[in-house]
Design a protein around this motif. Structure first.
Motif, PDB file in Angstrom:
ATOM      1  N   CYS A   1       0.824  -1.208   0.000  1.00 57.66           N
ATOM      2  CA  CYS A   1       0.000   0.000   0.000  1.00 57.66           C
ATOM      3  C   CYS A   1       0.860   1.261   0.000  1.00 57.66           C
ATOM      4  O   CYS A   1       1.835   1.363   0.751  1.00 57.66           O
ATOM      5  N   THR A   2       0.477   2.180  -0.858  1.00 60.92           N
ATOM      6  CA  THR A   2       1.096   3.501  -0.919  1.00 60.92           C
ATOM      7  C   THR A   2      -0.022   4.519  -1.124  1.00 60.92           C
ATOM      8  O   THR A   2      -1.172   4.146  -1.407  1.00 60.92           O
ATOM      9  N   SER A   3       0.304   5.782  -1.006  1.00 57.09           N
ATOM     10  CA  SER A   3      -0.731   6.818  -1.123  1.00 57.09           C
ATOM     11  C   SER A   3      -1.320   6.906  -2.525  1.00 57.09           C
ATOM     12  O   SER A   3      -2.430   7.411  -2.694  1.00 57.09           O
ATOM     13  N   ASP A   4      -0.600   6.410  -3.553  1.00 56.50           N
ATOM     14  CA  ASP A   4      -1.115   6.480  -4.920  1.00 56.50           C
ATOM     15  C   ASP A   4      -1.669   5.146  -5.412  1.00 56.50           C
ATOM     16  O   ASP A   4      -1.962   4.983  -6.604  1.00 56.50           O
ATOM     17  N   LEU A   5      -1.830   4.160  -4.517  1.00 59.73           N
ATOM     18  CA  LEU A   5      -2.421   2.878  -4.888  1.00 59.73           C
ATOM     19  C   LEU A   5      -3.895   3.076  -5.247  1.00 59.73           C
ATOM     20  O   LEU A   5      -4.626   3.759  -4.535  1.00 59.73           O
ATOM     21  N   MET A   6      -4.339   2.475  -6.337  1.00 57.06           N
ATOM     22  CA  MET A   6      -5.714   2.617  -6.808  1.00 57.06           C
ATOM     23  C   MET A   6      -6.497   1.318  -6.581  1.00 57.06           C
ATOM     24  O   MET A   6      -5.902   0.224  -6.506  1.00 57.06           O
ATOM     25  N   PRO A   7      -7.832   1.401  -6.500  1.00 59.28           N
ATOM     26  CA  PRO A   7      -8.641   0.181  -6.329  1.00 59.28           C
ATOM     27  C   PRO A   7      -8.371  -0.876  -7.395  1.00 59.28           C
ATOM     28  O   PRO A   7      -8.390  -2.073  -7.103  1.00 59.28           O
ATOM     29  N   ALA A   8      -8.117  -0.445  -8.631  1.00 65.14           N
ATOM     30  CA  ALA A   8      -7.834  -1.395  -9.708  1.00 65.14           C
ATOM     31  C   ALA A   8      -6.560  -2.185  -9.442  1.00 65.14           C
ATOM     32  O   ALA A   8      -6.418  -3.324  -9.904  1.00 65.14           O
TER      33      ALA A   8
ATOM     34  N   LYS B   1     -10.237   5.529  -0.314  1.00 61.41           N
ATOM     35  CA  LYS B   1     -10.892   4.987  -1.511  1.00 61.41           C
ATOM     36  C   LYS B   1     -10.334   3.612  -1.853  1.00 61.41           C
ATOM     37  O   LYS B   1     -11.078   2.701  -2.247  1.00 61.41           O
ATOM     38  N   THR B   2      -9.034   3.442  -1.718  1.00 65.86           N
ATOM     39  CA  THR B   2      -8.405   2.157  -2.015  1.00 65.86           C
ATOM     40  C   THR B   2      -8.696   1.145  -0.916  1.00 65.86           C
ATOM     41  O   THR B   2      -8.930  -0.041  -1.198  1.00 65.86           O
ATOM     42  N   GLN B   3      -8.684   1.592   0.326  1.00 62.30           N
ATOM     43  CA  GLN B   3      -9.027   0.692   1.433  1.00 62.30           C
ATOM     44  C   GLN B   3     -10.422   0.110   1.240  1.00 62.30           C
ATOM     45  O   GLN B   3     -10.665  -1.068   1.528  1.00 62.30           O
ATOM     46  N   SER B   4     -11.342   0.929   0.719  1.00 60.78           N
ATOM     47  CA  SER B   4     -12.723   0.478   0.545  1.00 60.78           C
ATOM     48  C   SER B   4     -12.843  -0.621  -0.493  1.00 60.78           C
ATOM     49  O   SER B   4     -13.827  -1.366  -0.500  1.00 60.78           O
ATOM     50  N   ALA B   5     -11.850  -0.750  -1.389  1.00 59.73           N
ATOM     51  CA  ALA B   5     -11.888  -1.805  -2.394  1.00 59.73           C
ATOM     52  C   ALA B   5     -11.840  -3.187  -1.751  1.00 59.73           C
ATOM     53  O   ALA B   5     -12.238  -4.180  -2.363  1.00 59.73           O
TER      54      ALA B   5
ATOM     55  N   THR C   1     -16.984  -7.037  -7.233  1.00 64.60           N
ATOM     56  CA  THR C   1     -17.847  -6.597  -8.316  1.00 64.60           C
ATOM     57  C   THR C   1     -17.057  -5.651  -9.210  1.00 64.60           C
ATOM     58  O   THR C   1     -16.606  -4.595  -8.757  1.00 64.60           O
ATOM     59  N   VAL C   2     -16.879  -6.050 -10.461  1.00 68.70           N
ATOM     60  CA  VAL C   2     -16.120  -5.268 -11.431  1.00 68.70           C
ATOM     61  C   VAL C   2     -16.888  -5.238 -12.742  1.00 68.70           C
ATOM     62  O   VAL C   2     -17.379  -6.279 -13.211  1.00 68.70           O
ATOM     63  N   ASP C   3     -17.015  -4.048 -13.339  1.00 67.25           N
ATOM     64  CA  ASP C   3     -17.712  -3.909 -14.627  1.00 67.25           C
ATOM     65  C   ASP C   3     -19.096  -4.556 -14.587  1.00 67.25           C
ATOM     66  O   ASP C   3     -19.487  -5.316 -15.486  1.00 67.25           O
ATOM     67  N   ARG C   4     -19.816  -4.308 -13.523  1.00 70.95           N
ATOM     68  CA  ARG C   4     -21.199  -4.785 -13.347  1.00 70.95           C
ATOM     69  C   ARG C   4     -21.301  -6.301 -13.216  1.00 70.95           C
ATOM     70  O   ARG C   4     -22.395  -6.860 -13.240  1.00 70.95           O
ATOM     71  N   GLY C   5     -20.171  -6.966 -13.089  1.00 77.17           N
ATOM     72  CA  GLY C   5     -20.182  -8.408 -12.879  1.00 77.17           C
ATOM     73  C   GLY C   5     -19.584  -8.762 -11.538  1.00 77.17           C
ATOM     74  O   GLY C   5     -18.732  -8.044 -11.009  1.00 77.17           O
ATOM     75  N   THR C   6     -20.038  -9.865 -10.973  1.00 81.01           N
ATOM     76  CA  THR C   6     -19.559 -10.307  -9.658  1.00 81.01           C
ATOM     77  C   THR C   6     -18.777 -11.600  -9.807  1.00 81.01           C
ATOM     78  O   THR C   6     -19.230 -12.538 -10.462  1.00 81.01           O
TER      79      THR C   6
END
Length: 307
Positions: free
Chosen positions: A67-74, A112-116, A127-132
């Motif tokens: 984890c870093t400050s610029d880590l994204m959910p993707a 935001k990333t933690q919430s992923a 859930t990604v691209d409307r699929g689970t």
């Protein structure tokens, strides 16, 4: 046979992570109760070693998220990439699609990333691209957290903390154990040589057996009495939630199972309550700097255990 193999796995890991058998046992209790483990400590005390060793002895896939400050959910769950050859989007799975996922320094990531991780940890799916998509069994997150005094950390929100069944710390080893580590200096090689002593079927069987561990009505009343002590205390704005009560009972069952019993006794609750309850409690404003573990310990002492 499964119980013997679990005991062997704990012995193997305890032989590498010197003097921290209780932490190893807590990790297994979190796993067998289908929860997750949060370890708060300064860097360099063996948190990554524990995660790697656990995946090794359980013969499970391992993924790591730094984890870093610029880590994204993707970066956590994965991303869809367009394939010119097929003219379709293909989903590239992220590290969360492993059995054991080490989320290193989780409180350096933005909220935001933690919430992923919330859906993954609670529902065992993403859930990604409307699929689970379902995550593999078992799915076990070991997250490490730096003390908030360190630069670049963000406090975990209550909803994120509540997803962790157990929170503990490694702490410094005793001098004798630290000297042994210093003289060996080959822990990574030791981990690589660890044998796989359990299978996924063994883990699934153990999880089902933990669910069958008997919790008597008296023990249920004991756990609820502890919960209501925290709820009625003026020290806390929010006491132990219903989810927290359920998790405390599950971890106590796992402790009983590791001790070779098919029923819960007060000691199972007393030995796990300080690792399950404190991080779920929100102190009142004027008590924000107090030690939650010490308060919970004093509240538990006021509750008479069943006989």
């Amino acid at each position: 046979m499964v119980e013997q193999n679990i005991s062997k796995a704990i012995d193997l890991l305890s032989g590498i992570i010197k003097g921290k058998r209780n932490v190893v046992e807590l990790a297994f209790e979190a796993l067998l109760s289908e929860g997750h483990l949060l370890i708060e400590d300064v860097p360099g005390l063996g948190k990554t070693t524990l995660a790697l060793g656990l995946a090794r002895v359980l013969n499970l896939s391992f993924g790591r998220i730094q984890c870093t400050s610029d880590l994204m959910p993707a970066d956590v769950v994965g991303v869809s990439i367009f394939n010119p050859a097929t003219r379709e989007f293909e989903f590239k799975r992220g590290p969360v699609f492993n059995n054991v996922v080490l989320v290193d320094e989780i409180n350096r990531a933005m909220p935001k990333t933690q919430s992923a991780l919330l859906e993954a940890m609670e529902e065992k799916q993403v859930t990604v691209d409307r699929g689970t998509m379902r995550l593999p069994f078992p799915f076990f997150v070991i997250a490490t957290q730096n003390p908030l005094e360190q630069t670049g950390t963000f406090p975990l929100p209550e909803s994120q903390l509540d997803r962790f069944a157990v929170k503990t710390s490694m702490g410094y080893p005793d001098v004798s154990f630290e000297k042994e580590i210093l003289l060996k200096d080959n822990i990574k090689e030791e981990i690589e040589r660890l044998p796989a002593v359990l299978t996924i079927d063994d883990i699934r069987k153990a999880v089902e057996e933990v669910k069958k561990v008997y919790l008597s009505e008296k023990m249920a009343d004991y756990i609820l009495s502890i919960a209501w002590k925290t709820r009625r205390s003026k020290i806390f704005r929010y006491g132990l939630s219903v989810r927290g009560v359920l998790i405390l009972s599950k971890v106590a069952k796992a402790r009983a199972y590791l001790k070779g019993r098919d029923f819960v006794i007060p000691e199972d609750v007393l030995e796990t309550v300080l690792f399950v309850v404190p991080h779920r409690l929100v102190p009142s404003y004027k008590y924000e700097d107090m030690n939650k573990q010490e308060v919970v310990k004093s509240l538990v002492e006021e509750v008479e255990p069943p006989v």
